[in-house]
Design a protein around this motif. Structure first.
Motif, PDB file in Angstrom:
ATOM      1  N   PHE A 152       0.834  -1.195   0.000  1.00  0.00           N
ATOM      2  CA  PHE A 152       0.000   0.000   0.000  1.00  0.00           C
ATOM      3  C   PHE A 152       0.875   1.254   0.000  1.00  0.00           C
ATOM      4  N   VAL A 153       0.471   2.237  -0.784  1.00  0.00           N
ATOM      5  CA  VAL A 153       1.142   3.525  -0.755  1.00  0.00           C
ATOM      6  C   VAL A 153       0.753   4.295   0.498  1.00  0.00           C
TER       7      VAL A 153
ATOM      8  N   TYR B 153     -18.182  -3.201   9.226  1.00  0.00           N
ATOM      9  CA  TYR B 153     -17.725  -2.511   8.024  1.00  0.00           C
ATOM     10  C   TYR B 153     -16.431  -1.756   8.285  1.00  0.00           C
ATOM     11  N   SER B 154     -16.427  -0.926   9.314  1.00  0.00           N
ATOM     12  CA  SER B 154     -15.237  -0.128   9.624  1.00  0.00           C
ATOM     13  C   SER B 154     -14.090  -1.009  10.116  1.00  0.00           C
ATOM     14  N   SER B 155     -14.407  -2.058  10.868  1.00  0.00           N
ATOM     15  CA  SER B 155     -13.362  -2.922  11.413  1.00  0.00           C
ATOM     16  C   SER B 155     -12.689  -3.776  10.342  1.00  0.00           C
ATOM     17  N   THR B 156     -13.320  -3.910   9.194  1.00  0.00           N
ATOM     18  CA  THR B 156     -12.686  -4.603   8.080  1.00  0.00           C
ATOM     19  C   THR B 156     -11.500  -3.816   7.545  1.00  0.00           C
ATOM     20  N   ILE B 157     -11.554  -2.487   7.672  1.00  0.00           N
ATOM     21  CA  ILE B 157     -10.546  -1.610   7.076  1.00  0.00           C
ATOM     22  C   ILE B 157      -9.635  -0.970   8.125  1.00  0.00           C
ATOM     23  N   THR B 158     -10.224  -0.383   9.169  1.00  0.00           N
ATOM     24  CA  THR B 158      -9.490   0.535  10.042  1.00  0.00           C
ATOM     25  C   THR B 158      -8.351  -0.108  10.837  1.00  0.00           C
ATOM     26  N   PRO B 159      -8.525  -1.245  11.512  1.00  0.00           N
ATOM     27  CA  PRO B 159      -7.392  -1.801  12.267  1.00  0.00           C
ATOM     28  C   PRO B 159      -6.159  -2.048  11.403  1.00  0.00           C
ATOM     29  N   ARG B 160      -6.382  -2.565  10.188  1.00  0.00           N
ATOM     30  CA  ARG B 160      -5.258  -2.784   9.278  1.00  0.00           C
ATOM     31  C   ARG B 160      -4.625  -1.454   8.883  1.00  0.00           C
ATOM     32  N   MET B 161      -5.451  -0.443   8.618  1.00  0.00           N
ATOM     33  CA  MET B 161      -4.938   0.868   8.252  1.00  0.00           C
ATOM     34  C   MET B 161      -4.108   1.469   9.382  1.00  0.00           C
ATOM     35  N   LEU B 162      -4.569   1.307  10.620  1.00  0.00           N
ATOM     36  CA  LEU B 162      -3.830   1.839  11.773  1.00  0.00           C
ATOM     37  C   LEU B 162      -2.482   1.158  11.931  1.00  0.00           C
TER      38      LEU B 162
ATOM     39  N   PHE C 297      -1.162  -9.861 -12.003  1.00  0.00           N
ATOM     40  CA  PHE C 297      -0.346  -8.835 -11.353  1.00  0.00           C
ATOM     41  C   PHE C 297       1.122  -9.193 -11.592  1.00  0.00           C
ATOM     42  N   CYS C 298       1.785  -8.379 -12.390  1.00  0.00           N
ATOM     43  CA  CYS C 298       3.140  -8.681 -12.836  1.00  0.00           C
ATOM     44  C   CYS C 298       4.204  -7.940 -12.032  1.00  0.00           C
ATOM     45  N   GLY C 299       3.791  -7.080 -11.104  1.00  0.00           N
ATOM     46  CA  GLY C 299       4.727  -6.377 -10.253  1.00  0.00           C
ATOM     47  C   GLY C 299       5.357  -5.167 -10.924  1.00  0.00           C
ATOM     48  N   PRO C 300       5.832  -4.188 -10.132  1.00  0.00           N
ATOM     49  CA  PRO C 300       5.657  -4.157  -8.672  1.00  0.00           C
ATOM     50  C   PRO C 300       4.210  -3.834  -8.294  1.00  0.00           C
ATOM     51  N   ASN C 301       3.646  -4.583  -7.357  1.00  0.00           N
ATOM     52  CA  ASN C 301       2.241  -4.454  -6.981  1.00  0.00           C
ATOM     53  C   ASN C 301       2.067  -3.348  -5.946  1.00  0.00           C
ATOM     54  N   LEU C 302       2.309  -2.121  -6.380  1.00  0.00           N
ATOM     55  CA  LEU C 302       2.240  -0.958  -5.507  1.00  0.00           C
ATOM     56  C   LEU C 302       0.840  -0.354  -5.619  1.00  0.00           C
ATOM     57  N   VAL C 303      -0.007  -0.597  -4.617  1.00  0.00           N
ATOM     58  CA  VAL C 303      -1.411  -0.162  -4.636  1.00  0.00           C
ATOM     59  C   VAL C 303      -1.515   1.232  -4.035  1.00  0.00           C
ATOM     60  N   ASP C 304      -1.981   2.187  -4.832  1.00  0.00           N
ATOM     61  CA  ASP C 304      -2.084   3.573  -4.378  1.00  0.00           C
ATOM     62  C   ASP C 304      -3.365   3.763  -3.572  1.00  0.00           C
ATOM     63  N   HIS C 305      -3.409   3.109  -2.416  1.00  0.00           N
ATOM     64  CA  HIS C 305      -4.569   3.188  -1.528  1.00  0.00           C
ATOM     65  C   HIS C 305      -4.122   2.717  -0.146  1.00  0.00           C
ATOM     66  N   PHE C 306      -5.092   2.630   0.791  1.00  0.00           N
ATOM     67  CA  PHE C 306      -4.747   2.131   2.114  1.00  0.00           C
ATOM     68  C   PHE C 306      -5.491   0.848   2.456  1.00  0.00           C
TER      69      PHE C 306
ATOM     70  N   GLU D  22       6.882   0.172   8.668  1.00  0.00           N
ATOM     71  CA  GLU D  22       7.846   0.694   7.708  1.00  0.00           C
ATOM     72  C   GLU D  22       7.407   0.378   6.281  1.00  0.00           C
ATOM     73  N   ARG D  23       6.912  -0.846   6.083  1.00  0.00           N
ATOM     74  CA  ARG D  23       6.461  -1.280   4.756  1.00  0.00           C
ATOM     75  C   ARG D  23       5.050  -1.837   4.885  1.00  0.00           C
ATOM     76  N   LYS D  24       4.127  -1.263   4.132  1.00  0.00           N
ATOM     77  CA  LYS D  24       2.713  -1.614   4.239  1.00  0.00           C
ATOM     78  C   LYS D  24       2.400  -2.791   3.317  1.00  0.00           C
ATOM     79  N   LEU D  25       2.796  -3.975   3.754  1.00  0.00           N
ATOM     80  CA  LEU D  25       2.704  -5.171   2.927  1.00  0.00           C
ATOM     81  C   LEU D  25       1.471  -5.993   3.304  1.00  0.00           C
ATOM     82  N   ILE D  26       0.747  -6.489   2.285  1.00  0.00           N
ATOM     83  CA  ILE D  26      -0.395  -7.365   2.515  1.00  0.00           C
ATOM     84  C   ILE D  26      -0.331  -8.498   1.499  1.00  0.00           C
ATOM     85  N   SER D  27      -0.593  -9.710   1.949  1.00  0.00           N
ATOM     86  CA  SER D  27      -0.506 -10.865   1.064  1.00  0.00           C
ATOM     87  C   SER D  27      -1.709 -10.917   0.123  1.00  0.00           C
TER      88      SER D  27
END
Length: 314
Positions: A15-16, A74-83, A169-178, A89-94
């Motif tokens: 995530f960016v 709904y909010s708990s699906t997104i917010t804890p991960r965002m926090l 997805f051929c990389g780099p998989n840089l998602v411009d979102h949170f 240092e690196r916002k990595l998600i599988s």
């Protein structure tokens, strides 16, 4: 070899987020954490209060408690991960975590749209056909409406994830979102996304059209009925029970339509992120505040709860 490896479910996404500056991320963490805790407190109080007070055991408050439960999920699906990402240092998600988040996000967001439509129908029956309200909005009907909202969410989410998983997805998989959402994932895909974009536009447009049409038609009849009421006091009471719901609908649908139905070339990605924060965090926080601050019955129930919890004076 890299393209083949990243096409498999073992691919990771990065995530960016909002900003690369640590001081900005720290400030956002404090603000978002405070809002999230307020959201949890407000919706949990609403759930407990409606379940505890017998005077609130009506279809209107059954739907309101269902909305509070949906907002928490709904909010708990997104917010804890965002926090957690704001502190990482690196916002990595599988790959699997990303599509799991996308699935539950789609379930709860779609279910909330249909639940808001069911709440509009409930207000229509209560105001336009009060003599038939008890039979038209029986416990069985209410449960079916809420269950139907979840079913619509599950069907929509299954379709979204099935289409998204066909992307390469051929990389780099840089998602411009949170968080994992359809449009940002399409933006980093190396395959043709035309079908995926068209399907998302059709499905999201259909869901918003059906639910918004139900709301608009319901409130058109409600407005016509209210204007015919002879008593000014009854008009004010009828308007007060509807304005809260309309405020919630406006907040939810406005931000949804901005992100999904507007042309992404007309507004930068930063505005999409702001709109996403609005409907994933701010709207679930405002919902219980809007309903409780404008609803005399909820405030009265809260007062009764406070009085009962106070120790008896000797």
């Amino acid at each position: 070899m890299i393209a083949t490896r990243n096409h498999t479910p073992n691919a990771d996404f990065v995530f960016v987020g909002f900003s690369e500056k640590k001081e900005v991320q720290a400030a956002l963490f404090v603000v978002f954490l405070a809002i999230y805790l307020i959201m949890l407190l407000g919706n949990l109080v609403t759930l407990v209060l409606i379940g505890w007070d017998a005077q609130l055991h009506t279809p209107m408050y059954f739907f309101l408690s269902s909305l509070s439960f949906l907002d928490i999920c709904y909010s708990s699906t997104i917010t804890p991960r965002m926090l957690s990402d704001l502190l990482a240092e690196r916002k990595l998600i599988s790959y699997s975590e990303c599509f799991t988040q996308l699935y539950f996000y789609a379930v709860f967001s779609t279910a909330e749209c249909y639940l808001l439509a069911a709440m509009a129908y409930d207000r229509y029956v209560a105001i336009c056909s009060p003599l038939l309200y008890a039979t038209s909005m029986s416990s069985r009907v209410c449960v079916l409406l809420v269950g139907g909202s979840y079913l619509a969410g599950i069907l929509n989410a299954s379709l979204h994830v099935a289409v998204a998983q066909r992307l390469s997805f051929c990389g780099p998989n840089l998602v411009d979102h949170f968080y994992c959402e359809g449009p940002p994932l399409q933006a980093v895909s190396c395959s043709d996304t035309t079908l995926s974009k068209m399907l998302m536009l059709v499905v999201v447009g259909f869901n918003l059209f059906i639910t918004s049409l139900t709301i608009l038609v319901s409130y058109a009849y409600i407005l016509a009925t209210i204007l015919q009421l002879p008593s000014a006091a009854r008009k004010r009471k009828a308007f007060s029970t509807c304005t809260s719901h309309l405020a919630v609908v406006t907040l939810s649908y406005g931000s949804f339509a901005f992100v999904y139905l507007g042309s992404r070339s007309r507004h930068p990605q930063k505005l999409d992120k702001v709109a996403s924060v609005f409907y994933t965090l701010l709207t679930p926080t405002l919902n219980p505040l809007i309903y409780s601050l404008r609803n005399k019955e909820v405030k009265a129930a809260l007062g009764r709860a406070v009085l009962r919890t106070r120790p008896a004076r000797t």
